[in-house]
Design a protein around this motif. Structure first.
Motif, PDB file in Angstrom:
ATOM      1  N   GLN A 138      -2.620  -2.076 -41.816  1.00 47.39           N
ATOM      2  CA  GLN A 138      -4.183  -2.663 -40.511  1.00 47.39           C
ATOM      3  C   GLN A 138      -4.585  -4.482 -40.863  1.00 47.39           C
ATOM      4  O   GLN A 138      -4.908  -5.303 -40.306  1.00 47.39           O
ATOM      5  CB  GLN A 138      -5.360  -1.527 -40.920  1.00 47.39           C
ATOM      6  CG  GLN A 138      -5.589  -0.622 -40.410  1.00 47.39           C
ATOM      7  CD  GLN A 138      -5.191  -0.586 -38.931  1.00 47.39           C
ATOM      8  OE1 GLN A 138      -6.036  -1.204 -38.267  1.00 47.39           O
ATOM      9  NE2 GLN A 138      -4.858   0.297 -38.355  1.00 47.39           N
ATOM     10  N   THR A 141      -1.796  -6.392 -40.109  1.00 46.31           N
ATOM     11  CA  THR A 141      -2.101  -6.326 -38.264  1.00 46.31           C
ATOM     12  C   THR A 141      -3.766  -7.889 -38.245  1.00 46.31           C
ATOM     13  O   THR A 141      -3.246  -8.224 -37.149  1.00 46.31           O
ATOM     14  CB  THR A 141      -1.543  -5.290 -38.092  1.00 46.31           C
ATOM     15  OG1 THR A 141      -0.981  -4.692 -37.742  1.00 46.31           O
ATOM     16  CG2 THR A 141      -2.120  -5.060 -36.121  1.00 46.31           C
ATOM     17  N   HIS A 142      -4.616  -7.390 -38.486  1.00 43.31           N
ATOM     18  CA  HIS A 142      -5.441  -7.747 -37.809  1.00 43.31           C
ATOM     19  C   HIS A 142      -6.274  -8.801 -39.082  1.00 43.31           C
ATOM     20  O   HIS A 142      -6.983  -8.541 -40.216  1.00 43.31           O
ATOM     21  CB  HIS A 142      -7.061  -7.157 -37.881  1.00 43.31           C
ATOM     22  CG  HIS A 142      -6.269  -6.269 -36.594  1.00 43.31           C
ATOM     23  ND1 HIS A 142      -7.175  -6.215 -35.811  1.00 43.31           N
ATOM     24  CD2 HIS A 142      -6.058  -4.744 -36.634  1.00 43.31           C
ATOM     25  CE1 HIS A 142      -6.438  -5.554 -34.858  1.00 43.31           C
ATOM     26  NE2 HIS A 142      -5.456  -4.388 -35.301  1.00 43.31           N
ATOM     27  N   PRO A 143      -4.859 -10.088 -39.727  1.00 43.97           N
ATOM     28  CA  PRO A 143      -6.175 -10.982 -40.887  1.00 43.97           C
ATOM     29  C   PRO A 143      -7.127 -11.344 -40.523  1.00 43.97           C
ATOM     30  O   PRO A 143      -7.688 -12.161 -41.471  1.00 43.97           O
ATOM     31  CB  PRO A 143      -3.872 -11.914 -41.440  1.00 43.97           C
ATOM     32  CG  PRO A 143      -3.726 -11.707 -39.374  1.00 43.97           C
ATOM     33  CD  PRO A 143      -4.092 -10.321 -38.863  1.00 43.97           C
ATOM     34  N   GLU A 144      -7.523 -11.045 -39.303  1.00 41.93           N
ATOM     35  CA  GLU A 144      -8.357 -12.587 -38.924  1.00 41.93           C
ATOM     36  C   GLU A 144      -9.816 -11.376 -39.669  1.00 41.93           C
ATOM     37  O   GLU A 144     -10.955 -12.066 -40.073  1.00 41.93           O
ATOM     38  CB  GLU A 144      -9.144 -13.038 -37.924  1.00 41.93           C
ATOM     39  CG  GLU A 144      -8.943 -12.096 -36.718  1.00 41.93           C
ATOM     40  CD  GLU A 144      -7.866 -10.552 -36.872  1.00 41.93           C
ATOM     41  OE1 GLU A 144      -8.135  -9.404 -36.322  1.00 41.93           O
ATOM     42  OE2 GLU A 144      -6.734 -10.747 -37.243  1.00 41.93           O
ATOM     43  N   GLN A 145      -9.533 -10.381 -40.106  1.00 39.68           N
ATOM     44  CA  GLN A 145     -10.618  -9.882 -40.471  1.00 39.68           C
ATOM     45  C   GLN A 145     -10.823  -9.750 -42.452  1.00 39.68           C
ATOM     46  O   GLN A 145     -12.110  -9.279 -42.962  1.00 39.68           O
ATOM     47  CB  GLN A 145     -10.786  -8.085 -40.505  1.00 39.68           C
ATOM     48  CG  GLN A 145     -10.646  -7.768 -39.188  1.00 39.68           C
ATOM     49  CD  GLN A 145     -10.527  -6.230 -38.806  1.00 39.68           C
ATOM     50  OE1 GLN A 145     -10.534  -5.207 -39.277  1.00 39.68           O
ATOM     51  NE2 GLN A 145     -10.858  -6.065 -37.756  1.00 39.68           N
ATOM     52  N   ASN A 148      -7.180  -7.032 -47.441  1.00 34.64           N
ATOM     53  CA  ASN A 148      -6.044  -6.980 -47.915  1.00 34.64           C
ATOM     54  C   ASN A 148      -6.190  -6.134 -48.636  1.00 34.64           C
ATOM     55  O   ASN A 148      -5.877  -6.666 -49.718  1.00 34.64           O
ATOM     56  CB  ASN A 148      -5.278  -7.705 -47.782  1.00 34.64           C
ATOM     57  CG  ASN A 148      -3.768  -7.695 -48.369  1.00 34.64           C
ATOM     58  OD1 ASN A 148      -3.206  -6.975 -49.038  1.00 34.64           O
ATOM     59  ND2 ASN A 148      -2.379  -7.834 -47.660  1.00 34.64           N
ATOM     60  N   GLN A 216     -21.083  -8.104 -38.960  1.00 35.28           N
ATOM     61  CA  GLN A 216     -20.147  -9.014 -38.372  1.00 35.28           C
ATOM     62  C   GLN A 216     -19.625 -11.053 -38.595  1.00 35.28           C
ATOM     63  O   GLN A 216     -21.004 -10.724 -37.795  1.00 35.28           O
ATOM     64  CB  GLN A 216     -19.169  -8.015 -37.602  1.00 35.28           C
ATOM     65  CG  GLN A 216     -17.999  -6.632 -37.487  1.00 35.28           C
ATOM     66  CD  GLN A 216     -17.764  -6.203 -38.866  1.00 35.28           C
ATOM     67  OE1 GLN A 216     -16.550  -7.539 -38.510  1.00 35.28           O
ATOM     68  NE2 GLN A 216     -17.749  -5.390 -39.565  1.00 35.28           N
ATOM     69  N   SER A 217     -18.849 -11.737 -39.076  1.00 36.93           N
ATOM     70  CA  SER A 217     -19.201 -12.358 -38.635  1.00 36.93           C
ATOM     71  C   SER A 217     -19.456 -13.621 -39.262  1.00 36.93           C
ATOM     72  O   SER A 217     -20.523 -14.280 -38.567  1.00 36.93           O
ATOM     73  CB  SER A 217     -19.344 -12.676 -37.218  1.00 36.93           C
ATOM     74  OG  SER A 217     -17.581 -12.234 -36.566  1.00 36.93           O
TER      75      SER A 217
END
Length: 277
Positions: A138, A141-145, A148, A216-217
């Motif tokens: 995951q 697939t979604h590094p913008e989040q 890791n 978020q963000s």
């Protein structure tokens, strides 16, 4: 010991197979941006890691070569440009297919309480690293989040190398760490205050039966890092390597302190510059 040093040198000298190198190139996002000498160093450390550590599948998971190389590559990403013994106290990596359940124990004075919690990974002091392969996938697939779990848990293993899991890893040069404590303390307290504000707003929204604010963000740092200085260091390490440009913009002082320890500048590499360029 001399024989351990010679053994590490020998294992580093063993080349990766073509399949292993292909996995490394395709699955480690920062790899293409690294200069050739750092790519070679990463390959050498990955070769040592793969031959020195045992990978064990749990809950029926069959460990594949992709799993081994992906985990080893992200662990070794944290070692670039620094003398290291490649996690000398680590012997085993336990891999679950997805989030797993572990017992969590808390002490409140003389009262002990335990409960089960779902986890994506954990690093045992002087013991194994435990990882969820689905959570690793995951994150890739979604590094913008900015997540890791492999980077997070191996940051804990670096933190423990001086005998303490306290959010301050051992620096190769003492002068590099002279500003670490005040900068980390300030950023940690800011994250704790942000988490408190989010909880306050959520409770207020619940009382008014309105939609709670999105978490978020708001920051590139996950609020999980507000738990302790050790978790803050691991969360900051994730952001540093996964979303370095955003972290540098949002937390420039913190970014510079992380750069002094890791001695690699991911944001500059992604811009096509050498560190400091």
């Amino acid at each position: 010991m001399a024989w351990q040093r010679l053994r590490r040198q020998y294992l580093r000298s063993r080349p990766l197979s073509k399949k292993q190198e292909a996995i490394l190139r395709s699955r480690l996002a920062l790899y293409p941006a690294l200069p050739p000498e750092r790519q070679q160093e990463l390959q050498q450390n990955t070769s040592l890691f793969l031959r020195d550590k045992e990978f064990v599948g749990c809950n029926g998971l069959e460990v594949t070569e992709e799993m081994r190389v992906v985990i080893a590559a992200h662990a070794c990403l944290l070692l670039l440009a620094r003398d290291n013994n490649c996690y000398p106290d680590l012997r085993t990596i336990l891999i679950y297919p997805d989030a797993y359940v572990a017992q969590e124990t808390h002490h409140h004075g003389h009262v002990q309480s335990s409960h089960l919690s779902a986890r994506a990974g954990e690093a045992h002091f002087r013991g194994p690293v435990v990882l969820s392969w689905d959570d690793i996938q995951q994150g890739l697939t979604h590094p913008e989040q900015g997540h890791n779990v492999a980077i997070h848990e191996f940051a804990h293993k670096l933190d423990e190398e001086d005998g303490y899991v306290d959010g301050r890893p051992p620096f190769e040069r003492s002068e590099d760490g002279k500003d670490w404590a005040p900068v980390m303390r300030e950023a940690f307290e800011a994250l704790r205050q942000r988490l408190h504000a989010l909880h306050t707003r959520a409770e207020s929204a619940e009382r008014e039966e309105s939609q709670p604010p999105s978490t978020q963000s708001i920051s590139v740092l996950d609020t999980y890092g507000a738990q302790s200085p050790a978790e803050f260091f691991a969360v900051a390490t994730e952001a540093y390597f996964v979303i370095p440009t955003a972290m540098e913009a949002a937390h420039p002082r913190l970014y510079r302190e992380m750069q002094k320890f890791y001695r690699t500048d991911p944001a500059a590499l992604l811009r096509g510059n050498r560190p400091g360029g």
